[in-house]
Design an enzyme around this catalytic site. Structure first.
Site, mmCIF file in Angstrom:
data_model
loop_
_atom_site.group_PDB
_atom_site.id
_atom_site.type_symbol
_atom_site.label_atom_id
_atom_site.label_comp_id
_atom_site.label_asym_id
_atom_site.label_seq_id
_atom_site.Cartn_x
_atom_site.Cartn_y
_atom_site.Cartn_z
ATOM 1 N N LYS A 89 2.542 8.307 18.504
ATOM 2 C CA LYS A 89 1.677 7.494 17.635
ATOM 3 C C LYS A 89 1.556 6.092 18.215
ATOM 4 O O LYS A 89 0.482 5.489 18.214
ATOM 5 C CB LYS A 89 2.280 7.473 16.225
ATOM 6 N N SER A 118 0.815 -1.218 0.000
ATOM 7 C CA SER A 118 0.000 0.000 0.000
ATOM 8 C C SER A 118 0.852 1.273 0.000
ATOM 9 O O SER A 118 0.768 2.082 -0.930
ATOM 10 C CB SER A 118 -0.916 0.003 1.224
ATOM 11 N N ASN A 159 -6.066 0.547 19.276
ATOM 12 C CA ASN A 159 -6.170 -0.616 18.379
ATOM 13 C C ASN A 159 -6.483 -1.939 19.079
ATOM 14 O O ASN A 159 -7.415 -2.643 18.658
ATOM 15 C CB ASN A 159 -4.906 -0.738 17.519
HETATM 16 P P1 NAD Z 1 1.655 -3.878 2.834
HETATM 17 O O1 NAD Z 1 1.539 -5.234 3.471
HETATM 18 O O2 NAD Z 1 0.547 -3.377 1.997
HETATM 19 O O3 NAD Z 1 2.973 -3.846 1.930
HETATM 20 C C1 NAD Z 1 4.194 -4.390 2.327
HETATM 21 C C2 NAD Z 1 4.832 -4.978 1.091
HETATM 22 O O4 NAD Z 1 6.180 -5.340 1.393
HETATM 23 C C3 NAD Z 1 4.148 -6.278 0.599
HETATM 24 O O5 NAD Z 1 3.874 -6.143 -0.776
HETATM 25 C C4 NAD Z 1 5.186 -7.351 0.857
HETATM 26 O O6 NAD Z 1 5.148 -8.414 -0.076
HETATM 27 C C5 NAD Z 1 6.471 -6.532 0.686
HETATM 28 N N1 NAD Z 1 7.647 -7.172 1.261
HETATM 29 C C6 NAD Z 1 7.843 -7.674 2.503
HETATM 30 N N2 NAD Z 1 9.064 -8.213 2.625
HETATM 31 C C7 NAD Z 1 9.671 -8.039 1.421
HETATM 32 C C8 NAD Z 1 10.961 -8.404 0.914
HETATM 33 N N3 NAD Z 1 11.850 -9.025 1.668
HETATM 34 N N4 NAD Z 1 11.258 -8.089 -0.376
HETATM 35 C C9 NAD Z 1 10.350 -7.449 -1.162
HETATM 36 N N5 NAD Z 1 9.103 -7.083 -0.728
HETATM 37 C C10 NAD Z 1 8.791 -7.378 0.540
HETATM 38 O O7 NAD Z 1 1.992 -2.867 4.012
HETATM 39 P P2 NAD Z 1 1.624 -1.313 4.120
HETATM 40 O O8 NAD Z 1 0.198 -1.169 4.482
HETATM 41 O O9 NAD Z 1 2.149 -0.579 2.949
HETATM 42 O O10 NAD Z 1 2.451 -0.933 5.435
HETATM 43 C C11 NAD Z 1 3.846 -0.714 5.441
HETATM 44 C C12 NAD Z 1 4.171 -0.006 6.755
HETATM 45 O O11 NAD Z 1 3.573 1.282 6.746
HETATM 46 C C13 NAD Z 1 3.601 -0.739 7.982
HETATM 47 O O12 NAD Z 1 4.477 -0.659 9.066
HETATM 48 C C14 NAD Z 1 2.316 0.039 8.276
HETATM 49 O O13 NAD Z 1 1.915 -0.028 9.633
HETATM 50 C C15 NAD Z 1 2.738 1.445 7.889
HETATM 51 N N6 NAD Z 1 1.600 2.320 7.540
HETATM 52 C C16 NAD Z 1 0.675 1.919 6.614
HETATM 53 C C17 NAD Z 1 -0.383 2.767 6.287
HETATM 54 C C18 NAD Z 1 -1.418 2.367 5.245
HETATM 55 O O14 NAD Z 1 -2.384 3.116 5.067
HETATM 56 N N7 NAD Z 1 -1.293 1.253 4.555
HETATM 57 C C19 NAD Z 1 -0.472 4.023 6.901
HETATM 58 C C20 NAD Z 1 0.493 4.402 7.839
HETATM 59 C C21 NAD Z 1 1.529 3.536 8.157
HETATM 60 O O1 KPL Z 2 -3.509 4.893 13.484
HETATM 61 C C1 KPL Z 2 -4.578 4.355 13.718
HETATM 62 C C2 KPL Z 2 -4.718 2.926 13.318
HETATM 63 O O2 KPL Z 2 -5.828 2.441 13.127
HETATM 64 O O3 KPL Z 2 -3.667 2.282 13.188
HETATM 65 C C3 KPL Z 2 -5.653 5.099 14.455
HETATM 66 C C4 KPL Z 2 -6.734 5.530 13.520
HETATM 67 C C5 KPL Z 2 -5.054 6.353 15.077
HETATM 68 C C6 KPL Z 2 -6.214 4.290 15.567
HETATM 69 O O4 KPL Z 2 -5.213 3.958 16.472
#
Ligand code: NAD
Ligand code: KPL
Length: 305
Positions: A184, A12, A192
């Protein structure tokens, strides 16, 4: 030509960043896990970003971790529990002046990665942007937000913030990124796990006001003890504000559990409890919450680490 952005993790956030950088005409390379994933990616013809219902595909060049080109700027966009293995897979390719931007939520993975590649500059990010996958190589931009970036050991902002500006990625350089990450983490710990255990949207926690308040008091004590008083400031009021503002949403941990995905518990509640233990701080409600959550995950057959 400007330094290429290597993006590791085509999920994502990785897709959200890679497509916006590519759209701004900046050089981007996508690192896929292996040759099979690379072939699948090439067959799809690129990464697709859906914004306001409109899909655009960007044919960003893909490569495997073994590609010979040195990496000078790496966006690490995998989950916290995958970060160390992912960095190990490309460590040999890091140039002496390499910079890593770590997008992982929670705390613990950033420190582990920094110890793994001590020669590189590691910049931590804390993001409130939202995105989710609705197909292979396809991501929907779900929530506008902001990304704070910072380097706890080196306050000078990197020159590539200009690239983020050009790509319209809302961001700010933060001299106190650790405080932001702790704040955060505390919000995520107070909200959560309870949404998972009470099986509710964030707004459902308004019915569990006392439980939330007790957790906030313990989390604030922890933040004070580990030298983060600013992250403790008015924590309960902010948690209540976030619960109200996101009342209709399911928390990210709720969504992980509902979709039977591994959660980042070890880097959120797990990190908080481990830090409390290290400081010999007794936080009974936080520890009980961790035990309840672990039992719940086990009962569903999901990993608890
Ligand atoms: P995701 O699972 O959608 O994407 C992670 C990607 O990394 C996957 O496609 C996976 O296959 C790939 N991956 C893992 N190991 C790998 C490797 N060794 N080589 C190549 N690819 C590899 O995760 P995400 O939702 O994008 O989240 C990433 C981080 O960002 C997390 O820590 C999440 O908490 C944080 N985050 C996400 C959002 C969101 O809206 N998605 C928002 C804020 C923070
Ligand atoms: O960051 C969040 C999550 O769902 O991971 C919020 C919306 C702040 C709830 O903790």
């Amino acid at each position: 030509m400007s330094t290429p952005w290597h993006v590791l993790g085509a999920g994502s956030l990785g897709t959200l960043w890679a497509t916006r950088l590519a759209r701004a005409g900046l050089p981007v390379r996508l690192i896929l896990r292996n040759a099979a994933r690379l072939h699948a990616y090439q067959a799809a013809g690129g990464l697709t970003l859906v914004e306001h219902g409109e899909a655009s595909t960007y044919a960003i060049p893909g490569e495997t971790p073994e590609h010979p080109e040195p990496i000078r700027r790496l966006l690490l966009a995998c989950k916290a529990y995958d970060a160390q293995d992912a960095v190990a897979s490309i460590a040999q390719r890091l140039a002496p002046d390499a910079e890593l931007i770590l997008l992982q939520n929670g705390l613990g993975s950033q420190q582990a990665v920094a110890a793994q590649v001590p020669q590189a500059r590691c910049i931590c990010a804390s993001s409130t942007e939202g995105a989710f996958r609705d197909g292979d190589w396809r991501v929907v931009f779900a929530g506008h937000g902001y990304t704070w970036l910072g380097d706890a050991g080196h306050p000078v902002a990197p020159i590539w913030l200009d690239d983020l500006q050009a790509a319209n990625i809302p961001h700010e350089w933060s001299p106190d990124i650790l405080t932001r990450l702790w704040r955060k983490l505390a919000l995520n710990c107070a909200i959560n796990p309870l949404t998972v255990l009470h099986d509710c949207r964030n707004g459902g926690l308004q019915q569990h006001h006392c439980e939330v308040a007790t957790l906030c008091a313990e989390l604030a004590e922890l933040l004070e003890r580990c030298g983060q008083p600013a992250a403790a400031d008015n924590l309960q009021a902010e948690v209540e504000r976030v619960i109200q503002a996101t009342a209709a949403n399911f928390s990210s941990m709720y969504q992980d559990v509902a979709n039977r995905r591994r959660s980042e518990i070890s880097y959120l509640l797990g990190h908080a409890c481990k830090t409390a233990e290290r400081h010999q701080l007794h936080l009974p409600h936080l520890q009980q919450l961790q035990q309840r959550l672990i039992r719940h995950l086990h009962s569903l057959g999901l990993p608890s680490d």
